[in-house]
Scaffold this motif. Sequence first.
Motif: not given
Length: 83
Positions: A39-44
Amino acid sequence: VMPWSLVADGINAKHPYKVFEVRAMLAVSYFEKALYEMPEEHLSGESVLELSYQIEEQIQGGRTTRPLMSVPHILADEASCYY
């Protein structure tokens, strides 16, 4: 027709570690798949690096001498991962 036992004996005698090369190649594809499914919100930076470590562990049995994200692109010979 050559019996399979002779083929297997030849492989085991001459190339017992070829499976590690195959697993290293497969790990890149599995990493990319997992990355695209994240999920994009978990990308780091940290989560992507941790994902690469997890895939190395699952596919190759542990961390390797060549980090997964340093594998060159098959066509352009540049780093395939800029994440």
